[in-house]
Design a protein around this motif. Structure first.
Motif, PDB file in Angstrom:
ATOM      1  N   MET A 121      11.445   1.089  30.401  1.00 21.14           N
ATOM      2  CA  MET A 121      12.686   0.995  31.169  1.00 21.14           C
ATOM      3  C   MET A 121      12.882   2.717  31.382  1.00 21.14           C
ATOM      4  O   MET A 121      13.511   3.035  32.687  1.00 21.14           O
ATOM      5  CB  MET A 121      14.052   1.143  30.384  1.00 21.14           C
ATOM      6  N   ILE A 122      12.279   4.190  30.767  1.00 21.78           N
ATOM      7  CA  ILE A 122      12.635   4.997  31.669  1.00 21.78           C
ATOM      8  C   ILE A 122      11.102   5.727  32.640  1.00 21.78           C
ATOM      9  O   ILE A 122      11.423   6.054  32.987  1.00 21.78           O
ATOM     10  CB  ILE A 122      12.176   6.327  30.160  1.00 21.78           C
ATOM     11  N   GLY A 123      10.028   4.708  32.216  1.00 26.39           N
ATOM     12  CA  GLY A 123       8.911   4.842  32.540  1.00 26.39           C
ATOM     13  C   GLY A 123       9.272   3.939  34.711  1.00 26.39           C
ATOM     14  O   GLY A 123       8.655   4.489  35.585  1.00 26.39           O
ATOM     15  N   ILE A 124       9.939   2.966  35.121  1.00 26.77           N
ATOM     16  CA  ILE A 124      10.602   2.306  36.330  1.00 26.77           C
ATOM     17  C   ILE A 124      11.629   3.959  36.340  1.00 26.77           C
ATOM     18  O   ILE A 124      12.002   3.655  37.400  1.00 26.77           O
ATOM     19  CB  ILE A 124      11.071   1.483  35.305  1.00 26.77           C
ATOM     20  N   VAL A 125      12.010   4.555  35.885  1.00 26.31           N
ATOM     21  CA  VAL A 125      13.365   5.485  36.251  1.00 26.31           C
ATOM     22  C   VAL A 125      12.393   5.940  36.608  1.00 26.31           C
ATOM     23  O   VAL A 125      12.814   6.850  37.531  1.00 26.31           O
ATOM     24  CB  VAL A 125      14.638   5.712  35.281  1.00 26.31           C
ATOM     25  N   ASN A 126      11.289   6.613  36.072  1.00 22.86           N
ATOM     26  CA  ASN A 126      10.749   8.005  36.884  1.00 22.86           C
ATOM     27  C   ASN A 126      10.048   7.628  37.636  1.00 22.86           C
ATOM     28  O   ASN A 126       9.289   8.257  38.733  1.00 22.86           O
ATOM     29  CB  ASN A 126       9.789   8.427  35.607  1.00 22.86           C
ATOM     30  N   ARG A 127       9.075   6.411  37.809  1.00 24.27           N
ATOM     31  CA  ARG A 127       8.663   5.731  39.133  1.00 24.27           C
ATOM     32  C   ARG A 127       9.508   5.793  40.240  1.00 24.27           C
ATOM     33  O   ARG A 127       9.146   6.407  41.292  1.00 24.27           O
ATOM     34  CB  ARG A 127       8.264   5.030  38.818  1.00 24.27           C
ATOM     35  N   LEU A 128      11.269   5.515  39.971  1.00 23.26           N
ATOM     36  CA  LEU A 128      12.258   5.023  40.762  1.00 23.26           C
ATOM     37  C   LEU A 128      12.537   6.887  41.862  1.00 23.26           C
ATOM     38  O   LEU A 128      12.519   6.737  42.642  1.00 23.26           O
ATOM     39  CB  LEU A 128      13.502   4.783  40.182  1.00 23.26           C
ATOM     40  N   ALA A 129      12.193   7.326  40.248  1.00 20.33           N
ATOM     41  CA  ALA A 129      12.679   9.084  41.397  1.00 20.33           C
ATOM     42  C   ALA A 129      11.886   9.536  41.875  1.00 20.33           C
ATOM     43  O   ALA A 129      12.267  10.150  43.303  1.00 20.33           O
ATOM     44  CB  ALA A 129      12.664  10.014  40.063  1.00 20.33           C
ATOM     45  N   GLN A 130      10.615   9.267  42.095  1.00 26.51           N
ATOM     46  CA  GLN A 130       9.363   9.395  42.232  1.00 26.51           C
ATOM     47  C   GLN A 130       9.365   9.263  43.965  1.00 26.51           C
ATOM     48  O   GLN A 130       9.519  10.112  44.720  1.00 26.51           O
ATOM     49  CB  GLN A 130       7.929   9.410  41.663  1.00 26.51           C
ATOM     50  N   LEU A 131       9.751   8.135  43.605  1.00 28.91           N
ATOM     51  CA  LEU A 131       9.794   7.473  45.634  1.00 28.91           C
ATOM     52  C   LEU A 131      11.331   7.675  46.000  1.00 28.91           C
ATOM     53  O   LEU A 131      10.824   8.303  47.457  1.00 28.91           O
ATOM     54  CB  LEU A 131      10.009   6.033  45.194  1.00 28.91           C
ATOM     55  N   ARG A 132      11.847   8.160  45.039  1.00 29.11           N
ATOM     56  CA  ARG A 132      13.521   8.311  45.978  1.00 29.11           C
ATOM     57  C   ARG A 132      12.841  10.145  45.958  1.00 29.11           C
ATOM     58  O   ARG A 132      13.629  10.242  47.683  1.00 29.11           O
ATOM     59  CB  ARG A 132      14.950   8.857  44.816  1.00 29.11           C
ATOM     60  N   ASP A 133      12.224  11.040  45.825  1.00 30.68           N
ATOM     61  CA  ASP A 133      11.677  12.002  46.010  1.00 30.68           C
ATOM     62  C   ASP A 133      11.134  12.530  47.450  1.00 30.68           C
ATOM     63  O   ASP A 133      10.591  13.440  47.878  1.00 30.68           O
ATOM     64  CB  ASP A 133      11.707  12.691  44.988  1.00 30.68           C
ATOM     65  N   SER A 134      10.662  11.760  46.908  1.00 33.77           N
ATOM     66  CA  SER A 134       9.443  11.355  48.231  1.00 33.77           C
ATOM     67  C   SER A 134      10.070  11.002  49.432  1.00 33.77           C
ATOM     68  O   SER A 134       9.700  11.475  50.591  1.00 33.77           O
ATOM     69  CB  SER A 134       8.393  10.388  47.865  1.00 33.77           C
ATOM     70  N   LEU A 135      11.010  10.546  49.817  1.00 34.18           N
ATOM     71  CA  LEU A 135      11.840  10.011  50.401  1.00 34.18           C
ATOM     72  C   LEU A 135      13.040  10.778  51.131  1.00 34.18           C
ATOM     73  O   LEU A 135      13.444  10.654  52.579  1.00 34.18           O
ATOM     74  CB  LEU A 135      12.675   8.050  50.960  1.00 34.18           C
ATOM     75  N   TRP A 136      13.445  11.224  50.216  1.00 34.39           N
ATOM     76  CA  TRP A 136      15.065  12.115  50.430  1.00 34.39           C
ATOM     77  C   TRP A 136      15.084  13.422  50.205  1.00 34.39           C
ATOM     78  O   TRP A 136      14.047  13.621  48.889  1.00 34.39           O
ATOM     79  CB  TRP A 136      15.993  11.075  50.184  1.00 34.39           C
ATOM     80  N   ASP A 137      15.216  14.593  50.364  1.00 37.87           N
ATOM     81  CA  ASP A 137      15.901  15.892  49.512  1.00 37.87           C
ATOM     82  C   ASP A 137      16.809  15.259  48.753  1.00 37.87           C
ATOM     83  O   ASP A 137      17.302  14.137  49.090  1.00 37.87           O
ATOM     84  CB  ASP A 137      15.933  16.188  50.465  1.00 37.87           C
ATOM     85  N   LYS A 138      17.538  16.211  47.911  1.00 39.70           N
ATOM     86  CA  LYS A 138      18.482  16.442  47.337  1.00 39.70           C
ATOM     87  C   LYS A 138      19.815  16.522  47.280  1.00 39.70           C
ATOM     88  O   LYS A 138      20.937  15.766  47.141  1.00 39.70           O
ATOM     89  CB  LYS A 138      18.463  17.349  46.057  1.00 39.70           C
TER      90      LYS A 138
END
Length: 218
Positions: free
Chosen positions: A184-201
């Motif tokens: 679960m935490i691995g999935i969350v971190n991969r989604l966070a990495q994708l999010r941060d590469s496509l959008w700013d905060k």
């Protein structure tokens, strides 16, 4: 025993009050009424009384029943071996509460994963073999900083996690631990990495840099 002793000893009276307050909260059938500025109100509203007590322990909330017990034991100056009978009741409540808490959060995670993540993973480019492309609207609504997945994550899962340098890990608390699926935490971190590469905060899309290399003419 506690009731008889409570009439003559301030320490016993304090312990009796802690137990009575805890028992009253556990027996309550009323909906959860959040306190002012309760940052975990959304999560607690979904939990059983036992799970709410366990959550307070895991988050080390000041003046929780477990915090009050620790204070009472320090004041009473009981040796560790004599503390066990007084902790036994609280430990049982904690075990039951963590079980309820895990069941509630795992059900929430399963629903969110199915609703927001699976529709992406079954489409191109997340599945290179897929014939259907993931629409930008689907991606934005799901995992942008203000998307539905992260709103749900912040309300229900994040309180039991810690974010350090952009990576999430499970919160650790001495004396108890909630068990989430290892992936679960691995999935969350991969989604966070994708999010941060496509959008700013602020949720504004980032420009995607493309590098083109000319090929020699035939």
């Amino acid at each position: 025993v506690v009731g008889k002793a409570a009439t003559s000893s301030p320490n016993w009276a304090a312990y009796a009050n802690i137990v009575a307050g805890l028992a009253e909260r556990l027996d309550s059938s009323k909906p959860y009424a959040p306190k002012k500025d309760d940052e975990y109100a959304v999560l607690k509203a979904e939990l059983s009384p036992y799970a709410r007590e366990a959550l307070d322990f895991l988050l080390q909330v000041p003046q929780s029943a477990f915090d009050q017990l620790d204070t009472w034991l320090r004041t009473a100056k009981l040796r560790k071996k004599w503390q066990r009978p007084f902790r036994g009741f609280f430990n049982r409540i904690l075990d039951l509460g963590i079980q309820d808490l895990e069941e509630t959060l795992l059900a929430r995670w399963a629903d969110d994963y199915e609703e927001y993540v699976v529709p992406l993973t079954t489409r191109f480019p997340f599945d290179p073999n897929a014939t259907e492309i993931a629409p930008a609207e689907l991606l934005t609504n799901a995992i942008s900083p203000n998307g539905a997945f992260w709103k749900s994550f912040r309300n229900y899962i994040a309180p039991l996690c810690v974010e350090v340098d952009g990576r999430w890990t499970l919160r650790t608390t001495k004396g108890a631990q909630i068990n989430f699926p290892p992936e679960m935490i691995g999935i969350v971190n991969r989604l966070a990495q994708l999010r941060d590469s496509l959008w700013d905060k602020k949720g504004i899309p980032k420009a995607i840099e493309l590098k083109l290399r000319p090929l020699p003419l035939p």
